[in-house]
Write a protein that holds these residues in place. Structure first.
Motif, PDB file in Angstrom:
ATOM      1  N   LEU A  13       0.826  -1.207   0.000  1.00  7.79           N
ATOM      2  CA  LEU A  13       0.000   0.000   0.000  1.00  7.79           C
ATOM      3  C   LEU A  13       0.862   1.261   0.000  1.00  7.79           C
ATOM      4  CD1 LEU A  13      -2.789  -1.240   2.398  1.00  7.79           C
ATOM      5  CD2 LEU A  13      -3.044  -0.713  -0.048  1.00  7.79           C
ATOM      6  N   ILE A  14       1.954   1.252   0.752  1.00 11.66           N
ATOM      7  CA  ILE A  14       2.871   2.392   0.725  1.00 11.66           C
ATOM      8  C   ILE A  14       3.459   2.533  -0.672  1.00 11.66           C
ATOM      9  CG2 ILE A  14       5.066   3.287   1.592  1.00 11.66           C
ATOM     10  CD1 ILE A  14       4.280   1.870   4.306  1.00 11.66           C
ATOM     11  N   ASN A  15       3.880   1.423  -1.275  1.00 10.74           N
ATOM     12  CA  ASN A  15       4.434   1.467  -2.636  1.00 10.74           C
ATOM     13  C   ASN A  15       3.438   2.051  -3.631  1.00 10.74           C
ATOM     14  OD1 ASN A  15       6.849   0.346  -1.791  1.00 10.74           O
ATOM     15  ND2 ASN A  15       6.337  -1.717  -2.475  1.00 10.74           N
ATOM     16  N   ALA A  16       2.162   1.764  -3.419  1.00 11.54           N
ATOM     17  CA  ALA A  16       1.112   2.269  -4.313  1.00 11.54           C
ATOM     18  C   ALA A  16       0.726   3.712  -3.981  1.00 11.54           C
ATOM     19  CB  ALA A  16      -0.119   1.364  -4.221  1.00 11.54           C
ATOM     20  N   GLY A  17       1.291   4.249  -2.904  1.00 10.10           N
ATOM     21  CA  GLY A  17       0.957   5.610  -2.497  1.00 10.10           C
ATOM     22  C   GLY A  17      -0.388   5.725  -1.812  1.00 10.10           C
ATOM     23  N   ASP A  18      -0.954   4.598  -1.400  1.00  9.51           N
ATOM     24  CA  ASP A  18      -2.280   4.583  -0.776  1.00  9.51           C
ATOM     25  C   ASP A  18      -2.139   4.632   0.747  1.00  9.51           C
ATOM     26  OD1 ASP A  18      -4.923   4.299  -0.103  1.00  9.51           O
ATOM     27  OD2 ASP A  18      -5.294   2.657  -1.517  1.00  9.51           O
ATOM     28  N   MET A  62       9.408  -0.196  -1.395  1.00  4.71           N
ATOM     29  CA  MET A  62       9.862  -1.049  -0.303  1.00  4.71           C
ATOM     30  C   MET A  62       9.711  -2.496  -0.775  1.00  4.71           C
ATOM     31  SD  MET A  62       8.035   0.932   2.893  1.00  4.71           S
ATOM     32  CE  MET A  62       9.177   0.446   4.182  1.00  4.71           C
ATOM     33  N   ASN A  63      10.836  -3.203  -0.869  1.00  6.11           N
ATOM     34  CA  ASN A  63      10.815  -4.585  -1.331  1.00  6.11           C
ATOM     35  C   ASN A  63      11.280  -5.508  -0.210  1.00  6.11           C
ATOM     36  OD1 ASN A  63      10.058  -4.104  -4.135  1.00  6.11           O
ATOM     37  ND2 ASN A  63      12.017  -3.036  -4.225  1.00  6.11           N
ATOM     38  N   VAL A  64      10.385  -6.396   0.216  1.00  5.49           N
ATOM     39  CA  VAL A  64      10.682  -7.323   1.304  1.00  5.49           C
ATOM     40  C   VAL A  64      11.651  -8.378   0.805  1.00  5.49           C
ATOM     41  CG1 VAL A  64       9.716  -9.020   2.890  1.00  5.49           C
ATOM     42  CG2 VAL A  64       8.424  -6.938   2.346  1.00  5.49           C
ATOM     43  N   GLU A  65      12.774  -8.512   1.517  1.00  5.81           N
ATOM     44  CA  GLU A  65      13.760  -9.532   1.168  1.00  5.81           C
ATOM     45  C   GLU A  65      13.671 -10.736   2.096  1.00  5.81           C
ATOM     46  OE1 GLU A  65      17.511  -7.449   0.737  1.00  5.81           O
ATOM     47  OE2 GLU A  65      16.897  -6.839  -1.276  1.00  5.81           O
ATOM     48  N   ASP A  66      13.289 -10.510   3.342  1.00  2.39           N
ATOM     49  CA  ASP A  66      13.068 -11.582   4.312  1.00  2.39           C
ATOM     50  C   ASP A  66      11.943 -11.152   5.228  1.00  2.39           C
ATOM     51  OD1 ASP A  66      15.167 -13.604   3.848  1.00  2.39           O
ATOM     52  OD2 ASP A  66      16.542 -11.993   4.426  1.00  2.39           O
ATOM     53  N   LEU A  67      11.119 -12.095   5.653  1.00  6.56           N
ATOM     54  CA  LEU A  67      10.045 -11.792   6.597  1.00  6.56           C
ATOM     55  C   LEU A  67       9.856 -12.989   7.519  1.00  6.56           C
ATOM     56  CD1 LEU A  67       6.791  -9.944   5.807  1.00  6.56           C
ATOM     57  CD2 LEU A  67       6.798 -11.833   7.392  1.00  6.56           C
ATOM     58  N   ARG A  77      13.312  -7.726   6.672  1.00  6.92           N
ATOM     59  CA  ARG A  77      14.478  -7.047   6.108  1.00  6.92           C
ATOM     60  C   ARG A  77      14.012  -6.518   4.765  1.00  6.92           C
ATOM     61  NH1 ARG A  77      18.744  -8.542   2.718  1.00  6.92           N
ATOM     62  NH2 ARG A  77      17.946 -10.668   2.655  1.00  6.92           N
ATOM     63  N   VAL A  78      14.139  -5.221   4.569  1.00  5.14           N
ATOM     64  CA  VAL A  78      13.529  -4.554   3.425  1.00  5.14           C
ATOM     65  C   VAL A  78      14.573  -3.716   2.697  1.00  5.14           C
ATOM     66  CG1 VAL A  78      11.711  -2.926   2.733  1.00  5.14           C
ATOM     67  CG2 VAL A  78      11.344  -4.448   4.689  1.00  5.14           C
ATOM     68  N   ARG A  79      14.540  -3.764   1.378  1.00  5.05           N
ATOM     69  CA  ARG A  79      15.363  -2.879   0.559  1.00  5.05           C
ATOM     70  C   ARG A  79      14.464  -1.748   0.091  1.00  5.05           C
ATOM     71  NH1 ARG A  79      20.154  -2.616  -1.096  1.00  5.05           N
ATOM     72  NH2 ARG A  79      20.641  -4.728  -0.466  1.00  5.05           N
ATOM     73  N   VAL A  80      14.924  -0.522   0.329  1.00  7.00           N
ATOM     74  CA  VAL A  80      14.171   0.679  -0.009  1.00  7.00           C
ATOM     75  C   VAL A  80      14.916   1.417  -1.107  1.00  7.00           C
ATOM     76  CG1 VAL A  80      13.327   2.879   0.883  1.00  7.00           C
ATOM     77  CG2 VAL A  80      13.311   0.868   2.345  1.00  7.00           C
ATOM     78  N   SER A  81      14.161   1.871  -2.115  1.00  2.00           N
ATOM     79  CA  SER A  81      14.785   2.634  -3.190  1.00  2.00           C
ATOM     80  C   SER A  81      13.861   3.765  -3.608  1.00  2.00           C
ATOM     81  CB  SER A  81      15.084   1.722  -4.389  1.00  2.00           C
ATOM     82  OG  SER A  81      13.876   1.162  -4.883  1.00  2.00           O
TER      83      SER A  81
END
Length: 139
Positions: A13-18, A62-67, A77-81
């Motif tokens: 939802l954050i990635n979508a701007g919602d 925000m891309n989840v690499e591990d959860l 663990r998230v990679r943010v760009s």
């Protein structure tokens, strides 16, 4: 309740701007433990932070690499760009693309809503990428 799925939904939802729908996943008595960025440690403060962040980095991802989920807590663990297009923490827009890692911990209440958050962001790397802090070995 599938807290791991809810945590993933927060990022989507954050990635979508919602931010409004993201807020629907957060309890009204939410407590932000990360703090330090000039926003209240409340639900509204956290939502305002993400609104400001998306203004600074309109293509923020925000891309989840591990959860990992256990009981009422999840850890990711998230990679943010994103590309720095608006003022961020007093730094004028640079047009620079950034890529940093963070660790998020979310706790969920009995209704399955995020009620607490702890986070660690690699701010040194972010500020180096924005050119605010020099890179390399100290002199």
């Amino acid at each position: 309740m599938d807290h791991a799925a809810t945590m993933r939904s927060t990022y989507e939802l954050i990635n979508a701007g919602d931010i409004a729908r993201f807020g629907d996943l957060v309890a009204d008595d939410y407590v932000e433990h990360q703090g330090g960025l000039g926003f209240p440690t409340t639900k509204e403060g956290m939502l305002d932070f993400f609104r400001a962040l998306l203004t600074s980095f309109p293509d923020f991802r925000m891309n989840v690499e591990d959860l990992i989920a256990d009981g009422d807590k999840t850890v990711a663990r998230v990679r943010v760009s994103g590309t720095h297009q608006g003022e961020f923490m007093g730094v004028p827009p640079t047009g620079t693309g950034v890529d940093v890692e963070l660790i998020d911990i979310m706790r969920f209440d009995g209704a399955g809503l995020v009620c607490e958050h702890w986070g660690v962001v690699d701010m040194l790397s972010l500020m180096q990428q924005l050119g605010v802090v020099p890179t390399g070995a100290p002199a």
